[in-house]
Motif scaffolding. Structure first.
Motif, mmCIF file in Angstrom:
data_model
loop_
_atom_site.group_PDB
_atom_site.id
_atom_site.type_symbol
_atom_site.label_atom_id
_atom_site.label_comp_id
_atom_site.label_asym_id
_atom_site.label_seq_id
_atom_site.Cartn_x
_atom_site.Cartn_y
_atom_site.Cartn_z
ATOM 1 N N ARG A 157 0.842 -1.212 0.000
ATOM 2 C CA ARG A 157 0.000 0.000 0.000
ATOM 3 C C ARG A 157 0.872 1.255 0.000
ATOM 4 O O ARG A 157 1.895 1.295 0.683
ATOM 5 N N ARG A 158 0.420 2.263 -0.730
ATOM 6 C CA ARG A 158 1.157 3.523 -0.718
ATOM 7 C C ARG A 158 0.505 4.413 0.334
ATOM 8 O O ARG A 158 -0.645 4.834 0.170
ATOM 9 N N VAL A 159 1.250 4.630 1.428
ATOM 10 C CA VAL A 159 0.674 5.330 2.581
ATOM 11 C C VAL A 159 1.255 6.740 2.678
ATOM 12 O O VAL A 159 2.479 6.912 2.624
ATOM 13 N N VAL A 160 0.387 7.735 2.812
ATOM 14 C CA VAL A 160 0.835 9.115 3.040
ATOM 15 C C VAL A 160 0.264 9.577 4.377
ATOM 16 O O VAL A 160 -0.919 9.360 4.660
ATOM 17 N N LEU A 161 1.114 10.164 5.211
ATOM 18 C CA LEU A 161 0.662 10.738 6.473
ATOM 19 C C LEU A 161 0.649 12.256 6.321
ATOM 20 O O LEU A 161 1.598 12.821 5.751
ATOM 21 N N ALA A 184 5.303 9.560 2.007
ATOM 22 C CA ALA A 184 5.718 10.887 2.473
ATOM 23 C C ALA A 184 4.998 11.247 3.758
ATOM 24 O O ALA A 184 3.941 10.704 4.063
ATOM 25 N N LEU A 185 5.617 12.144 4.510
ATOM 26 C CA LEU A 185 4.936 12.766 5.637
ATOM 27 C C LEU A 185 4.763 14.237 5.265
ATOM 28 O O LEU A 185 5.747 14.950 5.039
ATOM 29 N N LEU A 186 3.515 14.668 5.133
ATOM 30 C CA LEU A 186 3.229 16.054 4.750
ATOM 31 C C LEU A 186 2.968 16.855 6.018
ATOM 32 O O LEU A 186 1.945 16.667 6.686
ATOM 33 N N VAL A 226 10.010 14.000 4.086
ATOM 34 C CA VAL A 226 9.158 14.893 4.879
ATOM 35 C C VAL A 226 9.025 16.223 4.126
ATOM 36 O O VAL A 226 10.031 16.835 3.762
ATOM 37 N N ILE A 227 7.795 16.644 3.861
ATOM 38 C CA ILE A 227 7.571 17.900 3.129
ATOM 39 C C ILE A 227 6.927 18.895 4.082
ATOM 40 O O ILE A 227 5.864 18.618 4.658
ATOM 41 N N ARG A 240 -12.287 6.014 -4.437
ATOM 42 C CA ARG A 240 -11.560 5.976 -3.173
ATOM 43 C C ARG A 240 -10.280 6.781 -3.382
ATOM 44 O O ARG A 240 -9.981 7.175 -4.510
ATOM 45 N N VAL A 241 -9.552 7.029 -2.316
ATOM 46 C CA VAL A 241 -8.389 7.892 -2.493
ATOM 47 C C VAL A 241 -7.371 7.206 -3.418
ATOM 48 O O VAL A 241 -7.066 6.022 -3.265
ATOM 49 N N GLU A 242 -6.918 7.981 -4.405
ATOM 50 C CA GLU A 242 -5.894 7.466 -5.320
ATOM 51 C C GLU A 242 -4.683 8.378 -5.344
ATOM 52 O O GLU A 242 -3.585 7.950 -5.652
ATOM 53 N N GLU A 243 -4.915 9.640 -5.025
ATOM 54 C CA GLU A 243 -3.778 10.558 -4.946
ATOM 55 C C GLU A 243 -4.057 11.686 -3.959
ATOM 56 O O GLU A 243 -5.208 11.960 -3.612
ATOM 57 N N VAL A 244 -2.959 12.295 -3.521
ATOM 58 C CA VAL A 244 -3.057 13.411 -2.581
ATOM 59 C C VAL A 244 -2.450 14.623 -3.267
ATOM 60 O O VAL A 244 -1.316 14.560 -3.761
ATOM 61 N N GLN A 245 -3.222 15.696 -3.294
ATOM 62 C CA GLN A 245 -2.710 16.932 -3.902
ATOM 63 C C GLN A 245 -2.425 17.938 -2.789
ATOM 64 O O GLN A 245 -3.179 18.006 -1.810
ATOM 65 N N PHE A 246 -1.355 18.688 -2.934
ATOM 66 C CA PHE A 246 -1.028 19.678 -1.900
ATOM 67 C C PHE A 246 -0.150 20.774 -2.491
ATOM 68 O O PHE A 246 0.422 20.619 -3.576
ATOM 69 N N VAL A 247 -0.058 21.860 -1.732
ATOM 70 C CA VAL A 247 0.790 22.982 -2.145
ATOM 71 C C VAL A 247 1.961 23.053 -1.175
ATOM 72 O O VAL A 247 1.765 22.985 0.049
ATOM 73 N N ALA A 248 3.170 23.150 -1.705
ATOM 74 C CA ALA A 248 4.372 23.311 -0.868
ATOM 75 C C ALA A 248 5.457 23.952 -1.719
ATOM 76 O O ALA A 248 5.501 23.722 -2.933
#
Ligand SMILES: Cc1cc2nc3c(=O)[nH]c(=O)nc-3n(C[C@H](O)[C@H](O)[C@H](O)COP(=O)(O)OP(=O)(O)OC[C@H]3O[C@@H](n4cnc5c(N)ncnc54)[C@H](O)[C@@H]3O)c2cc1C
Length: 478
Positions: A157-161, A184-186, A226-227, A240-248
């Motif tokens: 599983r691809r896990v993002v925190l 990744a840890l965001l 870590v971002i 279901r969740v397939e990707e996480v989008q974010f700004v950094a």
């Protein structure tokens, strides 16, 4: 008088275990209820047959076993797998408590005559409403820990925190210790919060868990990308969740993910105290409601005390100390010890509490989540049980709802099985912002029992007379 118990303690985490132990040692007839199968609470709760479990992933230490042993030898009556779903103060000043036993018994019992109550129900994950947060595959830290302790998580599983606060880093360690890699840890800690926390940094550097936290953070950084300064977080599907989008770092990024674990700190579980009628107030530094308690944990209701994270989140060492302090106050209130003996016995737990609280102001300042992560907008789902969005809440206010409780009546948020645990704070802050009033003025949902979901069968099984209540209670609890 038909006193069944001098004291009922609700919650068998560090606070409740210590409270029940100390009370029983002072010859108080004490009963302790917990809805888990064994003592230990959130942190020391027992691992079950999960394939990921190793003791070191639990976060506890050797002291847990000692706490549980002391409790077992204290003479207090333990009742596990028992959900306290109702509590009320009777006209004669005694307390009545409704307890449901899950399957296979699936029945309820009413403890009719309790002289004092210690609420030690711990904390809940703070709501973290983000777009796409209701998609399957998006979990809270509590869900993730349950999975880690009880189930096999597929290592591919691809896990993002994502989120903020020390428990997020602890959770990252727990995943890594269980052999599950993280994409990744965001880190959503808002830019500049560290500067605001600076005046409290010296105390934090001397806090008991400072070095351990630092080491844990370094170890996670060595193994996980870590971002920092993440904003604009979104879970994306479709089904279901397939990707996480974010700004950094000034850009928008997308990471593939099968599991997104969200956590931005914990807040006191105020539900049982609210149902009883204890007063609460808004703590702005922590952005949450806390019960109003005195230096002994005494609430605004006579005979009701609050200990541990339920009184204000501060970790397991503080929870133990507060449990002991509250039990001493009950022993004094019920005439087992005089005020002098109480005060002398409280010297050590008070010193332990001071030590445990060292650095807390720094943590509070650093981990207070950014407004955008507490007060969502538009289509973001706020109440998962009734699928109510942030815009629905705003619309209700614009239609004339004047507080959180009225918003509940307008759009049903907080009426689902979680009784507002996942949306209460978000609704309060949305209403406060929209009405330009303080969260105290916006208020919280007016809660009613059942505090936690029970079945109709459990409700119907309640004994039908006070005599039957007493007989059933004696039979079931002894
Ligand atoms: C999601 C989450 C994860 C955490 N993970 C860690 C970690 O990994 N490491 C760490 O050091 N700290 C962790 N903490 C913090 C730590 O758990 C607490 O600081 C500490 O356990 C507080 O102790 P307590 O006795 O106040 O409450 P808890 O240990 O939370 O115990 C409360 C108990 O009350 C029970 N309860 C609640 N309501 C009812 C009811 N109505 N009827 C019956 N029983 C009830 C709960 O099931 C629980 O067993 C976590 C906290 C949370 C909320």
């Amino acid at each position: 008088m038909n006193i069944v118990y001098d004291l009922a303690v609700i919650g068998a985490g560090p606070a409740g275990l210590v409270a029940a132990t100390v009370a029983a040692r002072h010859a108080l007839a004490t009963v302790l209820f917990d809805d888990q199968a064994a003592p230990g609470g959130q942190i020391y709760g027992p691992p079950t047959a999960g394939q990921n479990v190793r003791p070191e992933t639990q976060g506890g230490d050797i002291r847990d076993a000692a706490l549980i042993d002391a409790f077992r030898q204290s003479g207090a009556t333990p009742v596990f797998d028992a959900t306290v779903w109702a509590a009320r103060r009777r006209e004669d000043g005694l307390y009545e408590i409704g307890v449901a036993y899950g399957a296979p018994e699936a029945r309820s019992v009413r403890i009719t005559s309790v002289r004092a109550v210690i609420i030690a129900t711990g904390a809940l994950g703070r709501p973290f409403p983000v777009p796409g947060g209701a998609l399957p595959g998006v979990l809270t830290a509590a869900d993730a820990q349950v999975l880690l302790k009880t189930t096999f998580i597929d290592r591919t599983r691809r896990v993002v925190l994502a989120g903020t606060g020390p428990l997020l880093w602890r959770l990252a360690s727990q995943f890594l210790d269980a052999g599950i890699g993280l994409e990744a840890l965001l880190d959503t800690t808002s830019r500049g919060r560290q500067w605001r926390a600076l005046p409290a940094a010296w105390d934090f550097a001397r806090a008991p868990n400072f070095l351990r936290g630092l080491a844990e953070g370094r170890a996670v950084r060595r193994r996980v990308q870590v971002i920092a300064n993440v904003t604009g977080l979104e879970a994306r599907g479709p089904g279901r969740v397939e990707e996480v989008q974010f700004v950094a770092a000034g850009g928008t990024h997308v990471l593939p993910a099968d599991l997104l674990v969200l956590h931005q700190g914990v807040v006191p579980d105020i539900n049982l105290g609210s149902v009883l009628g204890c007063a609460h107030r808004w703590n702005d530094a922590r952005a949450c409601f806390e019960p109003i308690v005195d230096e002994w944990g005494g609430s605004t209701l006579p005979g009701v005390f609050v200990a541990g994270d339920a009184a204000g989140v501060a970790g397991s060492d503080a929870a133990e100390a507060r449990g002991q302090i509250a039990a001493l106050a009950v022993a004094n209130a019920l005439g087992r010890i005089d005020a002098r003996a109480r005060d002398v016995a409280a010297v050590r737990p008070r010193a332990a509490l001071r030590r445990a609280l060292r650095g807390q102001a720094f943590l509070d300042a650093v981990q207070r989540p950014a407004d955008a992560f507490r007060i969502p907008r538009g289509d973001t789902v706020v109440c998962r049980c009734e699928v109510v969005t942030a815009q629905d809440v705003v619309d209700a206010v614009r239609l004339g709802a004047s507080g959180s409780n009225q918003v509940k009546a307008f759009v049903r948020c907080g009426m689902g099985p979680c009784q507002g645990r996942f949306c209460g704070l978000t609704v309060t802050e949305l209403v406060a912002q929209e009405c330009r009033m303080s969260p105290d003025a916006a208020g919280y949902f007016r809660l009613r029992w059942p505090v936690k979901p029970i079945t109709l069968g459990e409700l119907a099984s309640l004994p039908s007379s006070p005599e039957a209540d007493r007989a059933v209670a004696r039979g079931m609890l002894r």
